[in-house]
Design a protein around this motif. Structure first.
Motif, PDB file in Angstrom:
ATOM      1  N   ASN A   1     -22.345  11.769  14.707  1.00  0.00           N
ATOM      2  CA  ASN A   1     -23.016  12.699  13.805  1.00  0.00           C
ATOM      3  C   ASN A   1     -23.993  13.635  14.504  1.00  0.00           C
ATOM      4  O   ASN A   1     -24.724  14.378  13.848  1.00  0.00           O
ATOM      5  CB  ASN A   1     -23.736  11.941  12.700  1.00  0.00           C
TER       6      ASN A   1
ATOM      7  N   LEU B   1     -25.397  16.853  15.976  1.00  0.00           N
ATOM      8  CA  LEU B   1     -25.031  18.213  15.582  1.00  0.00           C
ATOM      9  C   LEU B   1     -24.290  18.951  16.685  1.00  0.00           C
ATOM     10  O   LEU B   1     -23.301  19.651  16.419  1.00  0.00           O
ATOM     11  CB  LEU B   1     -26.283  18.992  15.170  1.00  0.00           C
TER      12      LEU B   1
ATOM     13  N   LYS C   1     -20.608  20.513  16.025  1.00  0.00           N
ATOM     14  CA  LYS C   1     -20.373  21.954  16.187  1.00  0.00           C
ATOM     15  C   LYS C   1     -19.321  22.220  17.257  1.00  0.00           C
ATOM     16  O   LYS C   1     -18.486  23.121  17.117  1.00  0.00           O
ATOM     17  CB  LYS C   1     -21.686  22.658  16.529  1.00  0.00           C
TER      18      LYS C   1
ATOM     19  N   TYR D   1     -15.928  21.564  15.834  1.00  0.00           N
ATOM     20  CA  TYR D   1     -15.490  22.718  15.036  1.00  0.00           C
ATOM     21  C   TYR D   1     -14.975  23.835  15.939  1.00  0.00           C
ATOM     22  O   TYR D   1     -13.921  24.433  15.683  1.00  0.00           O
ATOM     23  CB  TYR D   1     -16.641  23.233  14.177  1.00  0.00           C
TER      24      TYR D   1
ATOM     25  N   GLN E   1     -18.380  14.390   9.001  1.00  0.00           N
ATOM     26  CA  GLN E   1     -19.763  14.285   9.466  1.00  0.00           C
ATOM     27  C   GLN E   1     -20.724  15.075   8.583  1.00  0.00           C
ATOM     28  O   GLN E   1     -21.829  14.624   8.301  1.00  0.00           O
ATOM     29  CB  GLN E   1     -19.869  14.756  10.921  1.00  0.00           C
ATOM     30  N   PHE E   2     -20.293  16.247   8.124  1.00  0.00           N
ATOM     31  CA  PHE E   2     -21.186  17.054   7.292  1.00  0.00           C
ATOM     32  C   PHE E   2     -21.250  16.556   5.851  1.00  0.00           C
ATOM     33  O   PHE E   2     -22.136  16.963   5.102  1.00  0.00           O
ATOM     34  CB  PHE E   2     -20.766  18.525   7.322  1.00  0.00           C
TER      35      PHE E   2
ATOM     36  N   LEU F   1     -24.606  15.261   4.597  1.00  0.00           N
ATOM     37  CA  LEU F   1     -25.733  16.148   4.336  1.00  0.00           C
ATOM     38  C   LEU F   1     -25.968  16.305   2.835  1.00  0.00           C
ATOM     39  O   LEU F   1     -25.078  16.095   2.022  1.00  0.00           O
ATOM     40  CB  LEU F   1     -25.492  17.527   4.952  1.00  0.00           C
TER      41      LEU F   1
ATOM     42  N   THR G   1     -23.951  21.677   1.757  1.00  0.00           N
ATOM     43  CA  THR G   1     -22.722  21.917   2.498  1.00  0.00           C
ATOM     44  C   THR G   1     -22.987  22.898   3.630  1.00  0.00           C
ATOM     45  O   THR G   1     -23.357  24.048   3.396  1.00  0.00           O
ATOM     46  CB  THR G   1     -21.628  22.474   1.575  1.00  0.00           C
ATOM     47  N   HIS G   2     -22.788  22.451   4.842  1.00  0.00           N
ATOM     48  CA  HIS G   2     -23.004  23.298   6.007  1.00  0.00           C
ATOM     49  C   HIS G   2     -21.897  24.356   6.088  1.00  0.00           C
ATOM     50  O   HIS G   2     -20.739  24.074   5.761  1.00  0.00           O
ATOM     51  CB  HIS G   2     -22.986  22.433   7.271  1.00  0.00           C
TER      52      HIS G   2
ATOM     53  N   TYR H   1     -20.228  25.401   8.531  1.00  0.00           N
ATOM     54  CA  TYR H   1     -19.113  24.953   9.353  1.00  0.00           C
ATOM     55  C   TYR H   1     -18.160  24.076   8.540  1.00  0.00           C
ATOM     56  O   TYR H   1     -16.946  24.111   8.726  1.00  0.00           O
ATOM     57  CB  TYR H   1     -19.615  24.167  10.563  1.00  0.00           C
ATOM     58  N   ALA H   2     -18.708  23.266   7.649  1.00  0.00           N
ATOM     59  CA  ALA H   2     -17.860  22.420   6.818  1.00  0.00           C
ATOM     60  C   ALA H   2     -17.034  23.272   5.862  1.00  0.00           C
ATOM     61  O   ALA H   2     -15.841  23.008   5.647  1.00  0.00           O
ATOM     62  CB  ALA H   2     -18.718  21.422   6.040  1.00  0.00           C
TER      63      ALA H   2
ATOM     64  N   TRP I   1     -26.396  25.506  -0.037  1.00  0.00           N
ATOM     65  CA  TRP I   1     -27.652  25.433   0.711  1.00  0.00           C
ATOM     66  C   TRP I   1     -28.764  26.204   0.006  1.00  0.00           C
ATOM     67  O   TRP I   1     -29.905  26.131   0.369  1.00  0.00           O
ATOM     68  CB  TRP I   1     -27.465  25.933   2.148  1.00  0.00           C
TER      69      TRP I   1
END
Length: 370
Positions: free
Chosen positions: A200, A202, A206, A209, A234-235, A238, A241-242, A244-245, A278
């Motif tokens: 997990n 970051l 990243k 991704y 992994q996201f 959170l 929602t990031h 990247y996700a 977010w």
């Protein structure tokens, strides 16, 4: 980047303040300016960090020799602060004037560091990376980055080397200098992160991704799929929602559509609609777009044009009810625009934390580069 500059100057500042000799007004002003800079850093106030770093640099230049390590450290502090204040993330685009100013500070620091430190000294990495990331000439940037990679390799610091390789990849990926070696920087960085970082972390997520996007671009869909699934996994932990996700979901929609796995594609579209935004209220966000095909007959005829469209982005991020409101150049431009728009994916509009359908618009331009 490394963060040894403040510690070096903190000791110097203490020496000035505790000196048994009289402290003149200029020295006192510098001590106050640097103290203000330290306080701003502690508070995380970006505008204050930039302003105080500038004052400390300008006053420090009157206290120390121009090519001294002290002035070089102050230049690095100001350059780093300028980047964060003017552009946000380090790799975001700069405006031309600001880039030149920032780059000049990094180059000044780099020149001094090369004079004061050995060629393979780890201290050179900070100014090398800063100079590379603000250098408009890709060839010059590549030389700086290669020097940083070489230094990190000699240091045998795996995390540092992986960070620099990933930075080099991002800086050069969209330039004419992109080669298999540059691509391998990203792959090697991820390999190192997998060895030394938890799932997990970051940086590792990243990098996962990024490598997924590389594999997707090269049409290695079987390799890209598990990488994007890992990013989403992994996201998911959170509270929001990031981005990247979201993008990973969109890539998977494309992969599954290509495989004619409609149910799996729809599942990822539904996941987008169920995301935790977010911000509680936000507009539609494009997360996956493809470019329209230029009609071959129009290329041969030298025809250019454009198409303006309105459409609805539904709760799952699908494009619905596209409508052409104006166009120029011919019906084939309209046909290609509608076809392309159907493949786009969005993060939907949110109101009060809930996904809703909402209308938006876009213009697609068709221009032949001569």
């Amino acid at each position: 980047m490394l963060h040894g500059r403040m510690l070096q100057l903190s000791g110097l500042l203490a020496l000035v303040l505790s000196s048994p000799f009289a402290v003149n007004a200029s020295q006192a002003s510098f001590a106050k300016a640097y103290s203000d800079y330290q306080a701003a850093v502690e508070q995380g106030d970006a505008p204050s960090i930039e302003a105080s770093a500038k004052v400390a640099y300008e006053l420090g230049a009157t206290q120390f020799a121009k090519d001294s390590i002290e002035v070089a450290n102050l230049a690095l502090n100001w350059a780093s602060a300028l980047e964060k204040t003017l552009t946000g993330p380090l790799l975001a685009p700069h405006n031309q004037t600001s880039t030149a100013e920032i780059n000049a500070l990094y180059q000044q620091a780099l020149t001094s560091y090369k004079h004061h430190y050995a060629k393979s000294a780890i201290e050179l990495i900070d100014p090398l990376l800063g100079a590379a990331l603000t250098e408009p000439n890709a060839t010059v940037a590549k030389n700086h980055l290669q020097q940083a990679v070489d230094i990190a390799e000699k240091s045998q610091h795996k995390k540092l080397l992986a960070d620099i390789k990933m930075t080099a990849f991002h800086r050069l990926a969209n330039t004419e200098l992109y080669t298999p070696r540059i691509k391998n920087f990203a792959l090697e960085a991820l390999e190192s992160y997998v060895q030394i970082l938890p799932e997990n972390a970051l940086d590792r997520v990243k990098a996962t991704y990024t490598v997924g996007a590389i594999e997707f671009a090269e049409k290695h869909y079987l390799k890209a799929e598990p990488l994007f699934l890992e990013v989403i996994k992994q996201f998911d932990a959170l509270e929001y929602t990031h981005p990247y996700a979201l993008s990973a979901h969109a890539y998977l929609v494309d992969i599954y559509e290509r495989k004619n796995k409609r149910e799996q594609a729809t599942a990822h579209c539904l996941a987008i609609g169920k995301m935790r935004p977010w911000t509680d209220t936000q507009e539609q966000q494009p997360i996956f777009r493809t470019l329209p095909d230029y009609p071959m007959s129009y290329i041969k005829a030298g025809k250019s044009g454009w198409v303006n469209l309105t459409f609805t982005v539904d709760e799952q991020g699908f494009v619905k009810d596209p409508e052409i409101i104006a166009s120029e150049g011919g019906s084939l431009f309209e046909k290609e625009s509608l076809k392309t728009l159907s493949k786009w994916r969005y993060a939907p509009k949110f109101e009060h934390g809930k996904a809703i359908a909402a209308k938006t618009s876009v213009r697609m331009d068709y221009t032949i580069n001569r």
